[in-house]
Design a protein around this motif. Structure first.
Motif, PDB file in Angstrom:
ATOM      1  N   LYS A 136     -57.144  -8.410   5.581  1.00  0.00           N
ATOM      2  CA  LYS A 136     -57.980  -8.236   4.238  1.00  0.00           C
ATOM      3  C   LYS A 136     -57.633  -9.358   3.296  1.00  0.00           C
ATOM      4  N   ARG A 137     -56.115  -9.435   3.137  1.00  0.00           N
ATOM      5  CA  ARG A 137     -55.607 -10.410   2.169  1.00  0.00           C
ATOM      6  C   ARG A 137     -56.265 -11.854   2.512  1.00  0.00           C
ATOM      7  N   LEU A 138     -56.133 -12.131   3.700  1.00  0.00           N
ATOM      8  CA  LEU A 138     -56.773 -13.320   4.062  1.00  0.00           C
ATOM      9  C   LEU A 138     -58.196 -13.525   3.762  1.00  0.00           C
ATOM     10  N   ASN A 139     -58.813 -12.476   3.806  1.00  0.00           N
ATOM     11  CA  ASN A 139     -60.273 -12.438   3.317  1.00  0.00           C
ATOM     12  C   ASN A 139     -61.204 -13.424   4.038  1.00  0.00           C
ATOM     13  N   GLY A 140     -61.090 -13.382   5.511  1.00  0.00           N
ATOM     14  CA  GLY A 140     -61.841 -14.297   6.235  1.00  0.00           C
ATOM     15  C   GLY A 140     -61.195 -15.741   6.393  1.00  0.00           C
ATOM     16  N   LYS A 141     -60.155 -16.223   5.471  1.00  0.00           N
ATOM     17  CA  LYS A 141     -59.653 -17.612   5.719  1.00  0.00           C
ATOM     18  C   LYS A 141     -58.994 -17.600   7.042  1.00  0.00           C
ATOM     19  N   PRO A 142     -59.081 -18.936   7.705  1.00  0.00           N
ATOM     20  CA  PRO A 142     -58.375 -19.122   8.820  1.00  0.00           C
ATOM     21  C   PRO A 142     -56.907 -19.149   8.621  1.00  0.00           C
ATOM     22  N   ALA A 143     -56.120 -18.392   9.967  1.00  0.00           N
ATOM     23  CA  ALA A 143     -54.678 -18.484   9.809  1.00  0.00           C
ATOM     24  C   ALA A 143     -54.239 -18.281  11.234  1.00  0.00           C
ATOM     25  N   SER A 144     -53.209 -18.967  11.288  1.00  0.00           N
ATOM     26  CA  SER A 144     -52.444 -18.913  12.781  1.00  0.00           C
ATOM     27  C   SER A 144     -51.821 -17.391  12.964  1.00  0.00           C
ATOM     28  N   VAL A 145     -51.769 -17.223  14.176  1.00  0.00           N
ATOM     29  CA  VAL A 145     -51.081 -15.974  14.516  1.00  0.00           C
ATOM     30  C   VAL A 145     -49.773 -15.809  14.172  1.00  0.00           C
ATOM     31  N   ALA A 146     -49.079 -17.137  14.241  1.00  0.00           N
ATOM     32  CA  ALA A 146     -47.465 -17.156  13.749  1.00  0.00           C
ATOM     33  C   ALA A 146     -47.262 -16.682  12.237  1.00  0.00           C
ATOM     34  N   SER A 147     -48.259 -17.241  11.525  1.00  0.00           N
ATOM     35  CA  SER A 147     -48.243 -17.093  10.080  1.00  0.00           C
ATOM     36  C   SER A 147     -48.618 -15.734   9.709  1.00  0.00           C
ATOM     37  N   ILE A 148     -49.530 -14.955  10.550  1.00  0.00           N
ATOM     38  CA  ILE A 148     -49.736 -13.488  10.335  1.00  0.00           C
ATOM     39  C   ILE A 148     -48.403 -12.713  10.699  1.00  0.00           C
ATOM     40  N   TYR A 149     -47.868 -13.247  11.891  1.00  0.00           N
ATOM     41  CA  TYR A 149     -46.635 -12.468  12.329  1.00  0.00           C
ATOM     42  C   TYR A 149     -45.393 -12.570  11.272  1.00  0.00           C
ATOM     43  N   THR A 150     -45.433 -13.599  10.588  1.00  0.00           N
ATOM     44  CA  THR A 150     -44.452 -14.011   9.647  1.00  0.00           C
ATOM     45  C   THR A 150     -44.516 -13.037   8.652  1.00  0.00           C
TER      46      THR A 150
ATOM     47  N   MET B 177     -54.110 -19.801  19.716  1.00  0.00           N
ATOM     48  CA  MET B 177     -55.131 -19.629  18.809  1.00  0.00           C
ATOM     49  C   MET B 177     -54.813 -20.463  17.519  1.00  0.00           C
ATOM     50  N   GLU B 178     -56.065 -21.229  17.282  1.00  0.00           N
ATOM     51  CA  GLU B 178     -55.916 -22.280  16.283  1.00  0.00           C
ATOM     52  C   GLU B 178     -56.558 -21.839  14.860  1.00  0.00           C
ATOM     53  N   THR B 179     -56.080 -22.685  13.722  1.00  0.00           N
ATOM     54  CA  THR B 179     -56.718 -22.215  12.526  1.00  0.00           C
ATOM     55  C   THR B 179     -58.045 -22.955  12.167  1.00  0.00           C
ATOM     56  N   LYS B 180     -58.441 -23.777  13.106  1.00  0.00           N
ATOM     57  CA  LYS B 180     -60.009 -24.328  12.878  1.00  0.00           C
ATOM     58  C   LYS B 180     -60.966 -23.326  13.082  1.00  0.00           C
ATOM     59  N   PRO B 181     -62.237 -23.338  12.524  1.00  0.00           N
ATOM     60  CA  PRO B 181     -63.051 -22.305  12.877  1.00  0.00           C
ATOM     61  C   PRO B 181     -63.580 -22.356  14.518  1.00  0.00           C
ATOM     62  N   TYR B 182     -64.004 -21.078  14.781  1.00  0.00           N
ATOM     63  CA  TYR B 182     -64.196 -21.009  16.202  1.00  0.00           C
ATOM     64  C   TYR B 182     -65.827 -20.721  16.398  1.00  0.00           C
ATOM     65  N   LYS B 183     -66.321 -21.167  17.375  1.00  0.00           N
ATOM     66  CA  LYS B 183     -67.669 -21.013  17.545  1.00  0.00           C
ATOM     67  C   LYS B 183     -68.072 -19.683  17.546  1.00  0.00           C
ATOM     68  N   GLY B 184     -67.464 -18.758  17.971  1.00  0.00           N
ATOM     69  CA  GLY B 184     -67.602 -17.175  18.039  1.00  0.00           C
ATOM     70  C   GLY B 184     -66.027 -16.622  18.457  1.00  0.00           C
ATOM     71  N   VAL B 185     -66.062 -15.483  17.867  1.00  0.00           N
ATOM     72  CA  VAL B 185     -65.013 -14.515  18.048  1.00  0.00           C
ATOM     73  C   VAL B 185     -65.378 -13.146  18.426  1.00  0.00           C
ATOM     74  N   TYR B 186     -64.612 -12.604  19.470  1.00  0.00           N
ATOM     75  CA  TYR B 186     -65.185 -11.413  20.132  1.00  0.00           C
ATOM     76  C   TYR B 186     -63.981 -10.420  20.571  1.00  0.00           C
ATOM     77  N   VAL B 187     -63.954  -9.379  20.252  1.00  0.00           N
ATOM     78  CA  VAL B 187     -63.138  -8.346  20.143  1.00  0.00           C
ATOM     79  C   VAL B 187     -63.313  -7.234  21.039  1.00  0.00           C
ATOM     80  N   LEU B 188     -62.442  -6.813  21.861  1.00  0.00           N
ATOM     81  CA  LEU B 188     -62.784  -5.852  22.674  1.00  0.00           C
ATOM     82  C   LEU B 188     -61.305  -4.734  22.433  1.00  0.00           C
ATOM     83  N   ALA B 189     -61.671  -3.812  21.737  1.00  0.00           N
ATOM     84  CA  ALA B 189     -60.676  -2.530  21.378  1.00  0.00           C
ATOM     85  C   ALA B 189     -60.503  -1.392  22.444  1.00  0.00           C
ATOM     86  N   VAL B 190     -59.374  -1.239  23.144  1.00  0.00           N
ATOM     87  CA  VAL B 190     -59.272  -0.352  24.272  1.00  0.00           C
ATOM     88  C   VAL B 190     -58.186   0.946  23.595  1.00  0.00           C
TER      89      VAL B 190
END
Length: 219
Positions: A178-192, A1-14
């Motif tokens: 919510k704190r990131l408020n839409g800003k891109p972030a790596s999964v590693a930084s979120i985990y930290t 997962m990169e910090t640059k913007p994606y063309k589209g992000v799609y979520v499936l919650a199960v």
């Protein structure tokens, strides 16, 4: 997962139809955050536990296939969120997803086999994939599965179920988004960031423990 913007992000919650843990509200919170704050496309799938083992697995494979076929494109990010029970069967190496336990705390059928129903559909995709697991033994699949998507997991669901909502893994994940408020972030930084919250709560004795795991697999 990169910090640059994606063309589209799609979520499936199960989650399961026979869920008794009460995962719904927190799953809804994650989905609302993704949809409202990040404007991601969010879909939900409730696994029908009234079906036979065969039909449950067949229906789930069909739903996963549709999700990846619809959105597996270069430049996209696919996010799969699972909340519920799970178990790691050491003798066979299976990682099973399950909706409920029987009176003896054994797995109650139907179950889903991660290696059969999930992993093949999110491995070797042209899109990036992130899996968020809120279940027991999530760390075992994160460590055992050396290929495939990035995984962010809380491996002790019982601890989460007893914890106050404000200190749960999922709630801290929502708060961080919510704190990131839409800003891109790596999964590693979120985990930290989540791990720092967990350490703080343990020091305050708000919770006993919470095993957070992050795995970044090589392509």
């Amino acid at each position: 997962m990169e910090t640059k913007p994606y063309k589209g992000v799609y979520v499936l919650a199960v989650h399961w139809s026979n869920d008794k843990i009460g995962v719904g509200p927190l799953e809804d919170g994650v989905c609302r955050t993704f949809a409202i704050v990040y404007r991601y496309t969010v879909e939900k799938y409730i696994i029908d536990a009234t079906l036979s083992q065969y039909d449950t697995r067949k229906a789930f494979r069909k739903r996963m296939d549709k999700f990846t076929e619809d959105y597996n494109r270069p430049g996209n990010l696919l996010i799969v969120v699972y909340s519920g029970h799970a178990a790691h069967i050491a003798s066979s190496g299976q990682f099973l997803l399950v909706g409920d336990l029987d009176k003896r705390s054994n797995l109650a059928k139907p179950t889903l086999d991660w290696n059969e129903e999930v992993s093949p559909r999110i491995t070797d995709t042209v899109a990036d994939v992130l899996v968020i697991l809120n279940c027991c033994y999530a760390s075992s699949i994160a460590v055992d599965d050396r290929t495939g998507p990035e995984i962010l997991a809380a491996s002790a669901w019982q601890t989460l179920a007893r914890a106050a909502l404000s200190t749960s893994f999922t709630q801290n994940l929502i708060d961080e988004f919510k704190r990131l408020n839409g800003k891109p972030a790596s999964v590693a930084s979120i985990y930290t960031q989540i791990s720092s919250f967990v350490t703080y709560y343990i020091l305050l004795r708000v919770i006993d423990h919470m095993n957070c795991v992050y795995i970044r697999h090589c392509a």
